[in-house]
Design an enzyme around this catalytic site. Structure first.
Site, PDB file in Angstrom:
ATOM      1  CG  HIS A 174     -11.815  -1.312   8.595  1.00 33.44           C
ATOM      2  ND1 HIS A 174     -12.126   0.013   8.345  1.00 33.44           N
ATOM      3  CD2 HIS A 174     -11.325  -1.338   9.871  1.00 33.44           C
ATOM      4  CE1 HIS A 174     -11.827   0.741   9.400  1.00 33.44           C
ATOM      5  NE2 HIS A 174     -11.345  -0.048  10.335  1.00 33.44           N
ATOM      6  CD  GLU A 210      -4.297   5.982   3.786  1.00 28.29           C
ATOM      7  OE1 GLU A 210      -3.689   5.751   2.738  1.00 28.29           O
ATOM      8  OE2 GLU A 210      -5.502   5.702   3.968  1.00 28.29           O
ATOM      9  NE  ARG A 214      -7.301  -9.953  -3.576  1.00 31.56           N
ATOM     10  CZ  ARG A 214      -8.447  -9.477  -3.134  1.00 31.56           C
ATOM     11  NH1 ARG A 214      -9.555  -9.696  -3.826  1.00 31.56           N
ATOM     12  NH2 ARG A 214      -8.518  -8.768  -2.033  1.00 31.56           N
ATOM     13  CE  LYS A 218      -4.229  -1.753   2.208  1.00 31.05           C
ATOM     14  NZ  LYS A 218      -3.941  -3.170   2.108  1.00 31.05           N
TER      15      LYS A 218
END
Length: 681
Positions: free
Chosen positions: A235, A200, A292, A116
């Protein structure tokens, strides 16, 4: 085109790939662990090979073993599905070195997007807007906390190599940072073998919008429009739909073009998903790219008339994309619900057990790859399990993906609500009732969407238990009495003998009995008891239940389906018995009633109290209390890991920890006492 492929996965995606391959005339090889010897994906493939014990790290994550099986069985390519090795660049390289085609993107693309933090750096250089945060390599806890303080709370911690909501924590204040970081890193290393995290700014009321992209080896790359995956818990996605409600054509094109640009920047080939986080004002930021196929890909297939697995196979074989961007129009609306073996009322804890009964809602195969504009089937079920299969603690507890299509969103909503009402499962806890409340709730129905919807609407999505309606109690009582009659008829040597049957005959009086049912039977302190008084007579029965006393008759009985009449009121439902539990499906609801037979439990004693027990099978990853320690209500005592997720067991009240019964690393069974606890006076 390939003649034979190996499917390096399990569950519904393995079954899905096998179905598409069969339609294309391609043979398939399944791999399976010892826990999956009787699994559906093993049965639907042409060949199947055992690759190891139940834990994924000893079977489905053993790339060398899987490649050896592919070579031994004559497979030309490996389809990794999603999860496991699907985003493992080293495995993709190993396939290539062995002369096998990896049905996915190049290893270089996976490496570029697999981290990420690295992906965000790449996107930043391409002027793609990013959420403020820290994406560097420094992982010192004090340094990371300083970054969190700089960004400003709330802060979101994410495993750099993560996905599927695992290894993510929202931190509301600085003093909570270190504990959340430690938990995040433990879950990351367990799930992905890498504990690196990034931080973040956590946006309030964001939407999760993702773009499906597809590229071939001929330089073509298209986007198949967007999916809205905002409805999430912990999440992890719960509902997905396509197209995203309220998406203007200009923004759709802008996001689609940005996603294609991102894919081209890393030389992408195959199916991929570029994920964005979007504010309510329409601004959007790059979040990550999943290299994917996604779990939610069916909604894209439904609105575009495509089979994305077929596209994967054709592109991997060197063929160009089957459609151009101009041919990828949107037709109708599609919604997907993930049906899980889990208990929403207990923090979505996974449920382990056997699918003793599973009845799906009018499932029809969707004609993938059909003519654009043609109406697809209304309901589609993608599942990797069958009735009688077990949901084990080793893998994701998904039972099925329920996908519906409608000419517009309102029709899709109505079809999803009806399909959930018809979905019947007995044997373990599921989220079906929760999904139905979610779909019918005001926020989702009106497309007032954001990733905090479930928490925001918790009061309506997790309502206080209500009294079981009279109809459900009457149906359970009739099912019990009818079963007794059937049993009596089966064993009676002389059916004309009134003393040898269970029809309630008495010589000079009417036979009266009282049936007692209870719900919330898994928690004795919350148990509600219901009494049903039955009076037998020659023409049938009289029932007294819930303040209603009336004659009852059975108007129709077909297997588990019952139609009854109580006084002037007609009732209909399905009753399935599992031991002492009567599962009543009626009016789109599922009631679980425990039949209290005093003769069956005479002399039984309740288990001794004072011990906090494991809510499910799993491994102890942290013990946060010590013998003799005084604790406050809610203090975390033990952290368990099950199905790659952490679950914290807290103190039920102020009290004393008398004894620690397990240590870090120990495997514990469902219901096992974890520690001895004495509540304060």
């Amino acid at each position: 085109m390939f003649k034979k492929i190996l499917i390096a996965n399990r569950g519904e995606i393995a079954c899905r790939v096998a179905a598409t391959a069969r339609a294309m005339g391609i043979k398939t090889v399944a791999v399976y662990s010892e826990a999956d010897a009787e699994a559906k994906h093993v049965a639907v493939c042409d060949e199947a090979v055992l690759i190891g014990p139940a834990p994924a790290k000893e079977s489905y994550l053993c790339g060398d073993t899987i490649i050896a099986v592919a070579l031994a069985t004559g497979a030309q390519a490996i389809h990794p599905g999603y999860g496991f090795l699907s985003e493992n660049a080293d495995f993709a390289d190993a396939c290539s070195e062995a002369g096998l085609v990896f049905i996915g993107p190049p290893a270089s693309s996976m490496r570029a997007m697999g981290s990420k933090s690295a992906a965000k750096t790449l996107m930043e250089s391409a002027d793609v807007p990013l959420v403020p945060g820290y994406h560097g390599d420094e992982q010192d806890p004090d340094f990371l906390q300083l970054q969190g303080d700089r960004i400003g709370y709330p802060v979101l911690l994410k495993a750099s190599a993560g996905g599927g909501g695992k290894g993510m924590r929202v931190i509301e204040k600085s003093e909570d940072f270190k504990a959340a970081l430690a938990s995040c890193k433990r879950e990351a290393i367990s799930s992905f073998g890498d504990d690196k995290v990034l931080a973040e700014k956590y946006l309030t009321r964001p939407r999760h919008i993702e773009i499906q992209v597809f590229a071939d080896t001929h330089g073509n790359c298209v986007y198949l429009h967007e999916r809205d995956c905002s409805v999430q818990r912990r999440h992890q996605k719960v509902l997905e739909e396509a197209p995203a409600p309220g998406m203007p054509a200009e923004r759709r094109a802008a996001m689609g073009e940005a996603a294609v640009a991102a894919a081209k920047a890393v030389g992408y080939v195959g199916a991929g998903t570029v994920e964005f986080i979007a504010n309510q004002d329409g601004s959007f930021y790059f979040m990550e790219m999943n290299t994917r196929l996604q779990v939610e890909h069916p909604v894209t297939e439904m609105i575009t008339g495509t089979d994305l697995v077929e596209w994967q196979l054709r592109v991997a074989a060197g063929q160009p994309l089957p459609k151009t961007q101009a041919e990828l129009a949107i037709h109708g609306h599609s919604i997907e619900a993930r049906v899980y073996a889990e208990n929403p009322e207990k923090g979505f804890l996974p449920s382990i057990g056997t699918l003793r009964h599973m009845d799906t809602p009018g499932a029809v195969s969707f004609e993938l790859g059909g003519t654009p504009g043609g109406a697809p089937a209304a309901v589609r079920i993608d599942s990797g399990v069958r009735e009688g299969d077990a949901i084990s603690p080793f893998y994701d507890p998904m039972i099925a993906k329920l996908i519906v299509w409608g000419a517009d969103r309102n029709q899709a909503l109505a079809r999803m609500s009806q399909a959930l009402a018809e979905f019947q499962i007995v044997g373990l806890a599921t989220n079906i009732a929760f999904l139905k409340r979610l779909v019918e709730g005001g926020s989702f129905a009106s497309a007032d969407l954001d990733t905090g919807l479930i928490e925001r609407d918790a009061e309506t999505l997790f309502p206080q238990p209500k009294a079981v309606p009279v109809g459900a109690l009457a149906l359970a009582a009739v099912a019990l009495i009818e079963a007794e009659k059937d049993c009596s008829a089966a064993v009676s040597a002389n059916r004309s003998d009134p003393w040898g049957n269970a029809l309630g005959w008495r010589l000079n009086s009417a036979y009266q009995r009282q049936l007692t049912f209870s719900d919330e039977y898994t928690a004795a302190r919350d148990m509600k008891h219901y009494k049903v008084d039955v009076t037998y007579h020659a023409g049938g029965w009289d029932l007294a239940v819930g303040g209603i006393e009336a004659a009852l008759s059975v108007t129709r009985r077909e297997g588990a389906e019952l139609s009854i009449k109580l006084g002037a009121t007609s009732m209909h439902g399905t009753v399935r018995r599992d031991g002492e539990i009567f599962h009543v499906f009626s009016g789109g609801r599922h009631f679980q009633l425990h039949y209290n037979d005093p003769m069956a439990h005479a002399g039984e004693l309740e288990a001794a109290g004072g011990r906090l027990t494991a809510p499910m099978p799993g491994k102890v990853v942290a013990v946060l209390a010590a013998k003799g320690q005084q604790v406050k209500k809610g203090d975390p005592l033990v952290i368990m890991e099950a199905m790659k997720m952490e679950h914290t067991i807290g103190a039920p009240s102020d009290g004393l920890v008398e004894e620690i019964l397990y240590q870090v690393g120990d495997q514990v069974a469902d219901g096992a006492p974890l520690l001895a606890f004495k509540a304060a006076a």
